[in-house]
Write an enzyme that holds these catalytic residues in place. Sequence first.
Site, PDB file in Angstrom:
ATOM      1  N   SER A  22      50.911 -11.660 -37.865  1.00  0.00           N
ATOM      2  CA  SER A  22      49.321 -11.435 -37.758  1.00  0.00           C
ATOM      3  C   SER A  22      48.870 -12.274 -36.654  1.00  0.00           C
ATOM      4  O   SER A  22      47.613 -12.280 -36.320  1.00  0.00           O
ATOM      5  CB  SER A  22      48.745 -11.941 -38.874  1.00  0.00           C
ATOM      6  N   ASN A 109      48.872 -19.518 -48.737  1.00  0.00           N
ATOM      7  CA  ASN A 109      47.917 -18.677 -49.492  1.00  0.00           C
ATOM      8  C   ASN A 109      46.609 -19.415 -49.724  1.00  0.00           C
ATOM      9  O   ASN A 109      45.608 -18.687 -49.598  1.00  0.00           O
ATOM     10  CB  ASN A 109      48.681 -18.452 -50.954  1.00  0.00           C
ATOM     11  N   THR A 154       7.521  13.261 -44.206  1.00  0.00           N
ATOM     12  CA  THR A 154       8.597  13.401 -45.266  1.00  0.00           C
ATOM     13  C   THR A 154       9.282  14.680 -44.948  1.00  0.00           C
ATOM     14  O   THR A 154       8.668  15.629 -44.285  1.00  0.00           O
ATOM     15  CB  THR A 154       8.070  13.463 -46.802  1.00  0.00           C
ATOM     16  N   HIS A 155      10.899  14.857 -45.278  1.00  0.00           N
ATOM     17  CA  HIS A 155      11.387  15.956 -44.700  1.00  0.00           C
ATOM     18  C   HIS A 155      11.292  16.335 -43.391  1.00  0.00           C
ATOM     19  O   HIS A 155      11.558  17.460 -42.866  1.00  0.00           O
ATOM     20  CB  HIS A 155      11.087  17.315 -45.847  1.00  0.00           C
ATOM     21  N   SER A 276      23.511  11.887 -16.903  1.00  0.00           N
ATOM     22  CA  SER A 276      24.578  12.841 -17.231  1.00  0.00           C
ATOM     23  C   SER A 276      25.274  13.128 -15.664  1.00  0.00           C
ATOM     24  O   SER A 276      24.802  12.829 -14.745  1.00  0.00           O
ATOM     25  CB  SER A 276      23.882  14.189 -17.448  1.00  0.00           C
ATOM     26  N   LYS A 282      18.674  14.348 -16.643  1.00  0.00           N
ATOM     27  CA  LYS A 282      18.832  13.983 -17.991  1.00  0.00           C
ATOM     28  C   LYS A 282      18.861  12.338 -18.080  1.00  0.00           C
ATOM     29  O   LYS A 282      19.175  11.514 -17.144  1.00  0.00           O
ATOM     30  CB  LYS A 282      20.427  14.142 -18.434  1.00  0.00           C
ATOM     31  N   ASN A 284      19.819   9.715 -21.160  1.00  0.00           N
ATOM     32  CA  ASN A 284      20.259   9.845 -22.566  1.00  0.00           C
ATOM     33  C   ASN A 284      20.196   8.582 -23.439  1.00  0.00           C
ATOM     34  O   ASN A 284      20.265   7.463 -22.882  1.00  0.00           O
ATOM     35  CB  ASN A 284      21.684  10.406 -22.654  1.00  0.00           C
ATOM     36  N   GLU A 289      22.910   6.012 -29.853  1.00  0.00           N
ATOM     37  CA  GLU A 289      23.925   6.879 -30.467  1.00  0.00           C
ATOM     38  C   GLU A 289      25.106   6.181 -30.687  1.00  0.00           C
ATOM     39  O   GLU A 289      25.805   6.590 -31.696  1.00  0.00           O
ATOM     40  CB  GLU A 289      24.226   8.084 -29.475  1.00  0.00           C
ATOM     41  N   TYR A 316      48.429 -13.553 -54.844  1.00  0.00           N
ATOM     42  CA  TYR A 316      48.852 -13.148 -53.206  1.00  0.00           C
ATOM     43  C   TYR A 316      49.692 -12.083 -52.962  1.00  0.00           C
ATOM     44  O   TYR A 316      50.824 -12.022 -53.530  1.00  0.00           O
ATOM     45  CB  TYR A 316      48.983 -14.343 -52.222  1.00  0.00           C
ATOM     46  N   GLN A 321      46.965  -9.331 -45.971  1.00  0.00           N
ATOM     47  CA  GLN A 321      46.900  -9.927 -44.499  1.00  0.00           C
ATOM     48  C   GLN A 321      46.019  -8.799 -43.682  1.00  0.00           C
ATOM     49  O   GLN A 321      45.162  -8.963 -42.651  1.00  0.00           O
ATOM     50  CB  GLN A 321      48.181  -9.780 -43.995  1.00  0.00           C
ATOM     51  N   LYS A 324      42.005  -9.111 -42.664  1.00  0.00           N
ATOM     52  CA  LYS A 324      41.436  -9.608 -41.241  1.00  0.00           C
ATOM     53  C   LYS A 324      40.823  -8.905 -40.327  1.00  0.00           C
ATOM     54  O   LYS A 324      39.704  -8.917 -39.734  1.00  0.00           O
ATOM     55  CB  LYS A 324      42.091 -10.865 -40.787  1.00  0.00           C
TER      56      LYS A 324
HETATM   57  N1  ARG Z   1      49.260 -14.325 -42.437  1.00  0.00           N
HETATM   58  C1  ARG Z   1      48.919 -14.302 -43.645  1.00  0.00           C
HETATM   59  C2  ARG Z   1      47.946 -13.596 -44.135  1.00  0.00           C
HETATM   60  O1  ARG Z   1      47.072 -13.435 -43.245  1.00  0.00           O
HETATM   61  C3  ARG Z   1      49.000 -15.540 -44.099  1.00  0.00           C
HETATM   62  C4  ARG Z   1      49.403 -15.897 -45.773  1.00  0.00           C
HETATM   63  C5  ARG Z   1      51.047 -15.534 -46.053  1.00  0.00           C
HETATM   64  N2  ARG Z   1      51.242 -15.781 -47.298  1.00  0.00           N
HETATM   65  C6  ARG Z   1      52.366 -15.580 -47.719  1.00  0.00           C
HETATM   66  N3  ARG Z   1      52.672 -15.969 -48.932  1.00  0.00           N
HETATM   67  N4  ARG Z   1      53.473 -14.854 -47.310  1.00  0.00           N
HETATM   68  O2  ARG Z   1      47.636 -13.121 -45.199  1.00  0.00           O
END
Ligand code: ARG
Length: 460
Positions: A22, A109, A154-155, A276, A282, A284, A289, A316, A321, A324
């Site tokens: 990650s 964790n 409205t509408h 455009s 144009k 825009n 948008e 966990y 993961q 993120k």
């Molecule tokens: N890179 C992991 C995550 O973002 C970190 C936690 C990993 N924990 C584990 N028990 N493998 O979740």
Amino acid sequence: MKLWAGRFKKETDERVNDFNSSIRFDSRMYKDDIEGSIAHATMLGECGIIAMQESLEIIGGLKEILADLESGKLQFDPEAEDIHMFIEAELTKRIGDSGKRLHTARSRNDQVALDIRLYLRHEIADIKKLLVNLLETILQKAQEHTKTVMPGYTHLQRAQPITFAHHLLAYAQMFKRDITRLEDCARRMNECPLGSGALASTTYPINRERTAQLLGFSTPTQNSLDSVSDRDFCIELASALSIIMTHLSRFSEEIILWCSWEFKFIELDDAFSTGSSIMPQKKNPDVAELVRGKTGRVNGDLVALLTMMKGLPLAYNKDMQEDKEAIFDAVDTVKLCLNTFMPMIATMRVLPENMRAAAAKGFINATDCADYLVRKGLPFRDAYKITGQLVAACIEQGKTLETLEIGEYKKLSSLFDTDVYEAISLDTCVNGRKADGGPAEEPVKKQIDALKGFLAEMKE
Ligand code: ARG
């Protein structure tokens, strides 16, 4: 060689390595990871779990790593499993055995649960600032247009007259709620999961109050299992972000309508419009948008988080993961949108004559005409019916309520007199709506003052 190599007889398959890693997206939490580790090492030293000297070495090493990452002297290793492993390995490379003691009484964790909170805490503060700026911009524009009459819809059908200030302030209220929603979210996530370990806390005599305090949390979390399996704070933030985007998107939709030739209520600044490649005429509203379009993306991030979590057993699981990329994308997108949307609003040109001309058509004073009869003693339902007949007569004769002859009025009710024209003039219609929250100048100014008070509190 992996940190966990002791248990394994084979190297990790390269494909698994890449799949599992990650660092590509969690390296952005490097500062937070180091901040958390410094607090942890401080506490370990203070509690006598590691020697004070080792604690100091760890902290020194971490500070150097931070400086080297900031200066670019140290680069993230794309082969590393994640930011946590990368920093720990780098620390041990630099300070030797003491570095290996950092992870005492800790798991990745609780570490990752902490890092995301620390990271998002700053992002929330940034987004709040951007919303405050937007709110200020809207207030500024609203103050210039407390007398600018426009049709309220409205509408998407012309309904009753309002002012442009009143319309803009509706958005100010939405963004105000968004700010308070972010505050709620930040308050709820202000608990420190550090010390929860992998899932069942630890046998070491740690001091969780101390790390929570060092990191500026209000308190440690109360259940170690919950602490490492909870991503409510990501979901909650993502939903607050989705709501922000919904507001930006509705505002964008109106901007797009308003700058079309069909409306022409506003003109966007050249610097915030695009042309455009083929049609030379144009201009825009691409920014609006794109904001509208990116709302789908942020909603997708929210749904990704909800779906990712829904079937996970405690505690966990590696699925987590995936939190993120989703929450970072939502945060980045909202910041990007707010950054561009705000100056687009600040620089747009308002065209009050066109707004007024549109308000003069479409019988948006019909309710006021009925109210006129009510003031003369007629029950509202009867007044409503007579006004409906008047509108029909106008349409038949190609007139408006303002241009219809008084004789025609009198045909339908003897209560009508020439003062009806004054009663249904656009300005009377707007200024009569003095109830709190209404479009007349008085309540609008009251609203502006209340919002200014809110902003002033925000800055304290
Ligand atoms: N890179 C992991 C995550 O973002 C970190 C936690 C990993 N924990 C584990 N028990 N493998 O979740």
